[in-house]
Structures are given as C-alpha cells and as structure tokens.
Design a protein around this motif. Structure first.
Motif, PDB file in Angstrom:
ATOM      1  N   PRO A 255      32.136 -93.618  -5.931  1.00 18.93           N
ATOM      2  CA  PRO A 255      31.270 -94.573  -5.361  1.00 18.93           C
ATOM      3  C   PRO A 255      30.204 -93.762  -4.507  1.00 18.93           C
ATOM      4  CG  PRO A 255      33.631 -94.948  -4.842  1.00 18.93           C
ATOM      5  CD  PRO A 255      33.501 -93.422  -5.549  1.00 18.93           C
ATOM      6  N   GLN A 256      29.354 -94.518  -4.173  1.00 20.87           N
ATOM      7  CA  GLN A 256      28.161 -93.888  -3.139  1.00 20.87           C
ATOM      8  C   GLN A 256      28.793 -93.320  -1.894  1.00 20.87           C
ATOM      9  OE1 GLN A 256      25.344 -97.162  -2.140  1.00 20.87           O
ATOM     10  NE2 GLN A 256      23.868 -95.323  -1.555  1.00 20.87           N
ATOM     11  N   ALA A 257      28.588 -92.309  -1.649  1.00 16.69           N
ATOM     12  CA  ALA A 257      29.185 -91.702  -0.188  1.00 16.69           C
ATOM     13  C   ALA A 257      28.454 -92.470   0.921  1.00 16.69           C
ATOM     14  CB  ALA A 257      28.624 -90.182  -0.098  1.00 16.69           C
ATOM     15  N   ARG A 258      29.445 -92.667   1.981  1.00 17.19           N
ATOM     16  CA  ARG A 258      28.854 -93.584   2.853  1.00 17.19           C
ATOM     17  C   ARG A 258      28.850 -92.882   4.473  1.00 17.19           C
ATOM     18  NH1 ARG A 258      33.146 -98.315   2.859  1.00 17.19           N
ATOM     19  NH2 ARG A 258      31.723 -98.659   1.310  1.00 17.19           N
ATOM     20  N   LEU A 259      27.825 -93.107   4.949  1.00 12.46           N
ATOM     21  CA  LEU A 259      27.415 -92.797   6.344  1.00 12.46           C
ATOM     22  C   LEU A 259      27.681 -93.693   7.304  1.00 12.46           C
ATOM     23  CD1 LEU A 259      26.491 -90.380   8.336  1.00 12.46           C
ATOM     24  CD2 LEU A 259      23.958 -91.309   7.802  1.00 12.46           C
ATOM     25  N   LEU A 260      28.690 -93.644   8.254  1.00 10.06           N
ATOM     26  CA  LEU A 260      28.902 -94.601   9.233  1.00 10.06           C
ATOM     27  C   LEU A 260      28.585 -93.978  10.683  1.00 10.06           C
ATOM     28  CD1 LEU A 260      32.335 -96.438   9.318  1.00 10.06           C
ATOM     29  CD2 LEU A 260      30.928 -95.994  11.439  1.00 10.06           C
ATOM     30  N   ILE A 261      27.715 -94.674  11.080  1.00 12.62           N
ATOM     31  CA  ILE A 261      26.930 -94.298  12.452  1.00 12.62           C
ATOM     32  C   ILE A 261      27.423 -95.194  13.711  1.00 12.62           C
ATOM     33  CG2 ILE A 261      24.872 -94.001  13.559  1.00 12.62           C
ATOM     34  CD1 ILE A 261      23.512 -93.801  10.731  1.00 12.62           C
ATOM     35  N   VAL A 262      27.802 -94.567  14.766  1.00 15.74           N
ATOM     36  CA  VAL A 262      28.487 -95.545  15.751  1.00 15.74           C
ATOM     37  C   VAL A 262      27.224 -95.308  16.770  1.00 15.74           C
ATOM     38  CG1 VAL A 262      30.215 -96.096  17.727  1.00 15.74           C
ATOM     39  CG2 VAL A 262      30.854 -95.336  15.237  1.00 15.74           C
ATOM     40  N   GLY A 263      26.629 -96.312  17.041  1.00 13.89           N
ATOM     41  CA  GLY A 263      25.362 -96.069  18.101  1.00 13.89           C
ATOM     42  C   GLY A 263      23.932 -96.656  17.613  1.00 13.89           C
ATOM     43  N   ASN A 264      23.150 -97.034  18.428  1.00 11.14           N
ATOM     44  CA  ASN A 264      21.789 -97.345  18.147  1.00 11.14           C
ATOM     45  C   ASN A 264      20.823 -96.794  19.037  1.00 11.14           C
ATOM     46  OD1 ASN A 264      20.419 -99.478  16.649  1.00 11.14           O
ATOM     47  ND2 ASN A 264      20.345-100.865  18.479  1.00 11.14           N
ATOM     48  N   LEU A 265      20.886 -95.580  19.540  1.00 15.09           N
ATOM     49  CA  LEU A 265      19.853 -95.010  20.008  1.00 15.09           C
ATOM     50  C   LEU A 265      18.889 -94.098  19.164  1.00 15.09           C
ATOM     51  CD1 LEU A 265      21.765 -93.640  23.261  1.00 15.09           C
ATOM     52  CD2 LEU A 265      20.206 -95.796  23.097  1.00 15.09           C
TER      53      LEU A 265
ATOM     54  N   HIS B 252      26.427 -91.577  22.994  1.00 16.25           N
ATOM     55  CA  HIS B 252      25.964 -90.788  24.195  1.00 16.25           C
ATOM     56  C   HIS B 252      27.012 -91.289  25.501  1.00 16.25           C
ATOM     57  CE1 HIS B 252      22.322 -88.958  22.479  1.00 16.25           C
ATOM     58  NE2 HIS B 252      22.363 -90.287  21.839  1.00 16.25           N
ATOM     59  N   GLY B 253      28.230 -91.154  25.597  1.00 17.23           N
ATOM     60  CA  GLY B 253      29.045 -91.305  26.272  1.00 17.23           C
ATOM     61  C   GLY B 253      29.791 -92.697  26.529  1.00 17.23           C
ATOM     62  N   HIS B 254      29.133 -93.637  26.178  1.00 15.76           N
ATOM     63  CA  HIS B 254      29.434 -94.919  26.365  1.00 15.76           C
ATOM     64  C   HIS B 254      30.926 -95.386  25.717  1.00 15.76           C
ATOM     65  CE1 HIS B 254      25.765 -95.813  28.792  1.00 15.76           C
ATOM     66  NE2 HIS B 254      25.138 -95.304  27.837  1.00 15.76           N
ATOM     67  N   PHE B 255      30.969 -94.962  24.544  1.00 15.65           N
ATOM     68  CA  PHE B 255      32.107 -95.703  23.610  1.00 15.65           C
ATOM     69  C   PHE B 255      32.731 -94.415  22.859  1.00 15.65           C
ATOM     70  CE2 PHE B 255      29.198 -99.171  24.340  1.00 15.65           C
ATOM     71  CZ  PHE B 255      30.213-100.329  24.586  1.00 15.65           C
ATOM     72  N   ASP B 256      32.540 -93.135  23.388  1.00 13.79           N
ATOM     73  CA  ASP B 256      33.195 -91.953  22.693  1.00 13.79           C
ATOM     74  C   ASP B 256      34.557 -91.968  22.656  1.00 13.79           C
ATOM     75  OD1 ASP B 256      30.341 -91.214  22.730  1.00 13.79           O
ATOM     76  OD2 ASP B 256      30.629 -89.380  24.186  1.00 13.79           O
ATOM     77  N   GLU B 257      35.217 -92.065  23.587  1.00 14.77           N
ATOM     78  CA  GLU B 257      36.749 -92.228  23.306  1.00 14.77           C
ATOM     79  C   GLU B 257      37.121 -93.323  22.487  1.00 14.77           C
ATOM     80  OE1 GLU B 257      35.741 -90.756  27.482  1.00 14.77           O
ATOM     81  OE2 GLU B 257      35.174 -92.289  26.246  1.00 14.77           O
ATOM     82  N   GLU B 258      36.797 -94.166  22.305  1.00 15.40           N
ATOM     83  CA  GLU B 258      37.538 -95.391  21.453  1.00 15.40           C
ATOM     84  C   GLU B 258      36.774 -95.089  19.910  1.00 15.40           C
ATOM     85  OE1 GLU B 258      37.427-100.248  20.706  1.00 15.40           O
ATOM     86  OE2 GLU B 258      36.346 -99.482  22.378  1.00 15.40           O
ATOM     87  N   ALA B 259      35.690 -94.771  19.946  1.00  9.29           N
ATOM     88  CA  ALA B 259      35.101 -94.577  18.523  1.00  9.29           C
ATOM     89  C   ALA B 259      35.914 -93.273  17.920  1.00  9.29           C
ATOM     90  CB  ALA B 259      33.617 -94.256  18.513  1.00  9.29           C
ATOM     91  N   ALA B 260      36.005 -92.235  18.776  1.00 13.72           N
ATOM     92  CA  ALA B 260      36.665 -91.249  18.232  1.00 13.72           C
ATOM     93  C   ALA B 260      38.447 -91.444  17.882  1.00 13.72           C
ATOM     94  CB  ALA B 260      36.726 -89.883  19.144  1.00 13.72           C
ATOM     95  N   SER B 261      38.958 -91.765  18.661  1.00 13.14           N
ATOM     96  CA  SER B 261      40.143 -92.460  18.319  1.00 13.14           C
ATOM     97  C   SER B 261      40.447 -93.201  17.025  1.00 13.14           C
ATOM     98  CB  SER B 261      40.742 -93.318  19.461  1.00 13.14           C
ATOM     99  OG  SER B 261      40.862 -92.971  20.649  1.00 13.14           O
ATOM    100  N   ARG B 262      39.404 -94.214  16.913  1.00 15.92           N
ATOM    101  CA  ARG B 262      39.376 -95.196  15.803  1.00 15.92           C
ATOM    102  C   ARG B 262      38.942 -94.223  14.512  1.00 15.92           C
ATOM    103  NH1 ARG B 262      40.110-100.408  16.625  1.00 15.92           N
ATOM    104  NH2 ARG B 262      40.047-101.392  18.530  1.00 15.92           N
ATOM    105  N   ALA B 263      38.065 -93.439  14.534  1.00 16.11           N
ATOM    106  CA  ALA B 263      37.790 -92.779  13.593  1.00 16.11           C
ATOM    107  C   ALA B 263      38.741 -91.601  13.013  1.00 16.11           C
ATOM    108  CB  ALA B 263      36.488 -92.030  13.947  1.00 16.11           C
ATOM    109  N   LEU B 264      39.223 -90.977  14.009  1.00 17.11           N
ATOM    110  CA  LEU B 264      40.412 -90.176  13.634  1.00 17.11           C
ATOM    111  C   LEU B 264      41.766 -90.623  13.035  1.00 17.11           C
ATOM    112  CD1 LEU B 264      39.648 -87.505  16.913  1.00 17.11           C
ATOM    113  CD2 LEU B 264      38.853 -87.270  14.240  1.00 17.11           C
ATOM    114  N   SER B 265      41.855 -91.862  13.301  1.00 14.65           N
ATOM    115  CA  SER B 265      42.861 -92.455  12.750  1.00 14.65           C
ATOM    116  C   SER B 265      42.794 -92.832  11.331  1.00 14.65           C
ATOM    117  CB  SER B 265      43.020 -93.971  13.576  1.00 14.65           C
ATOM    118  OG  SER B 265      43.548 -93.733  14.971  1.00 14.65           O
TER     119      SER B 265
END
Length: 336
Positions: free
Chosen positions: A113-123, A186-199
């Motif tokens: 399947p097409q490789a997927r790039l998942l980006i968290v953030g909008n800056l 850029h620091g606003h949701f790093d912890e939650e995003a990292a937790s969910r991604a590494l799970s």
C-alpha cells in the motif's frame, strides 16, 4: 481473466491492502499455464487469476507471502525435479510435490500500500512536510490537536494533506506497518502525541525538538510505563544532520531520514492487520500436505479421518494424505 486481475488489483489498492502479483514469463510443456498468465495473491493466501493448475498454486502462494513480507520481487522456477535442471542465476528453484511435468518460470512482485506520512501539528514546518510528503507519493495524514486545521486559512495551508484531523485519539487507527509519524507541535502536545505514536508499530516516530527536550519527553514516557526499547524508538531531533536551518530545510531532512528508514526495513510485518469483512466471513483450512489455504465451502477434495475433516487444494494432495495420514499429521504437530 485479465478483467478480474486488474479490477482486483484496483480494489486492493483502494483498500490500502498489500498483495503480490505473479506472472508466468516462461513455460515448458506439459503445463496448463502460458506466458502472460497472471494472478494476484492476497495477504490471507487467496489467489485470483491463473498461473497454472492447482499443484502450482501452493508454491506460488507461499513464495508470494514471503515476497510481501520481504518487500522484494523474485523470479521462481517451478518443476518436479528442480535439481536436474541445474542452478540458474537470479532464479529461485521451487519443487512441486504434485506436479505432472513441465516447468514454469514465474515472476512474483510485492505490491505494498502507499506509504503513509502522519504529521502531528499545523505550523509552517508541518505544512512543508505535508507538501514534500505529497510530492514523494506518501499518503499524508495531518492531525492538529489545537483544532485549527478546519479553519479556512489552515485548510489552505495543509491542502496537500489527504486527511485533516483534530483528534489525537484517532492517531492509532491511521498507523499501518508503512506509516511514518512526525510530531511537530513545538511543545504543545509532544507528550500525548509521543505516547500514542509509540504505542503503535510505526517504524518511525520523529519529534521536532532539541535533544534536551527529547530527554524530558523520554523521562515522561518512563513514568508512563514505556520500556527503554520503546522510548529509544523516539528519534529526537527528527531528521538527518544536513545543516538544515529553515523550516522547509528541516522538513527535507526529515523526509530524507524517513526514506532511509523505509529502504532499510528488512521486512514488513502485516500479521497484525485486521482482515477485511470478506476475509472474516470466509472459513478456510490448511492443506496438511502442501500447506496451502483452502476455502472450506468450495473445496473439491476432502478426506474424513475419524471425526476430523481435512481439505486439499488438489486430488494429488488428498491421495498422498489418504495413503500416509500419520506422516503429514505428525509433521504438522511438530511444526505447531
């Protein structure tokens, strides 16, 4: 036959499901297959199309599943006595136990399947990533936990994203074995995003942050119960060291690192993927002789042994089993 081949390929591509194509490139008589015959093999071992009789199918299905996992195409030669023909460079010799004669050369090619790039953030850096990712043929999913991505201005800025979401809770459902996650909040949701991604089993999780910030995130993850191996998966700072300064240059360095990781994968593990509704509704059994998956409802060759029923891909496998059932049953027990 070709209509089914192309329509099935299109269907699987749209569903984002891996499969392999098998094409007969050479045939020596007696064989029922001809050069140009082709088939599709899905992840659950089902074949659509034609590459020869039922005796050729188990070997092709087995090799196709290996090709999907290895993500490498290969040319195989099927014959009843492969050693007699002598080795040939670039061809994998595969014996067929219930083949009446002839030889088939078949090229098997995995279709991921097409490789997927998942980006968290909008800056701006996230926007540059979405732009570059789309240009590199990634399926781009953007998650903006701040909820601004649906605004007119943000939608225009992230126009290159195929999906635009605001709920971090949806992250896991967009991850498959070829999904690459970049956290650029850029620091606003790093912890939650990292937790969910590494799970998830994402092969790459990158964080746009300084090494010092990265250590703070890893300390948080440790308190949350993440093992050291899981914490080590977080790449901080994300990207290759190419001396990047501007946001678009950093985005380029991250894409370069993702491509490096993608090409370095030794295998692609699709074993944890949910089957389609069609696959769940289809009951199958494993041929105890050749180990091919057989659909129970349409099986033409069966054998009853006591209270147990066995299903076979062809008459030859059934006859071998009926003659020496203990041989095949003991082999199956020892491998399980």
């Amino acid at each position: 036959m070709f209509d089914e081949f192309f329509s099935k390929a299109l269907e699987l591509r749209r569903q984002g499901r891996p499969f392999a194509t098998a094409t007969v490139v050479r045939a020596e008589k007696p064989t029922s297959a001809k050069p140009g015959d082709k088939a599709i093999i899905t992840l659950d071992g089902v074949m659509y199309g034609w590459i020869g009789g039922s005796c050729a199918q188990p070997a092709v299905v087995r090799e196709a599943l290996e090709a999907i996992a290895a993500d490498v195409g290969q040319l195989i030669r099927l014959s009843p006595e492969p050693a007699d023909a002598g080795p040939r460079d670039g061809i994998k010799e595969v014996p067929m136990t219930c083949f009446s004669g002839g030889t088939l050369d078949i090229y098997i090619e995995p279709q991921q399947p097409q490789a997927r790039l998942l980006i968290v953030g909008n800056l701006p850096l996230a926007q540059a990533l979405a732009h570059l990712g789309k240009a590199m043929s990634f399926h781009v999913v953007a998650i903006d936990p701040e909820g601004t991505i649906d605004s007119k201005e943000s939608s225009a800025a992230m126009a290159h994203a195929d999906q635009r979401l605001t709920d971090l809770g949806e992250l896991a459902k967009w991850v498959h074995p070829l999904t690459y996650v970049v956290i650029a909040t850029h620091g606003h949701f790093d912890e939650e995003a990292a937790s969910r991604a590494l799970s998830t089993a994402a092969p790459y999780v990158g964080l746009v942050a300084s090494p010092k910030r990265g250590e703070a995130i890893r300390s948080y993850l440790a308190l949350e119960g993440f093992e050291e191996a899981q914490r080590a998966r977080l790449k901080v700072p994300a990207g290759l060291d190419i001396g990047a300064v501007r946001g678009d240059e950093i985005a380029l360095s991250i894409l370069a690192e993702i491509i490096e990781r993608r090409r370095a994968l030794e295998s692609v593990d699709w074993s944890g993927e949910e089957p389609s509704e069609e696959d769940r509704d289809t009951q199958t059994a494993i041929d105890p002789v050749c180990h091919m998956k057989v659909e129970i409802a349409t099986a033409l060759h069966t054998h009853q042994l006591g209270e147990d029923s066995y299903y076979f891909c062809c008459l030859g496998c059934r006859e071998r089993f009926a003659a020496e059932p203990d041989t095949y049953l003991s082999s199956r027990r020892s491998s399980s």
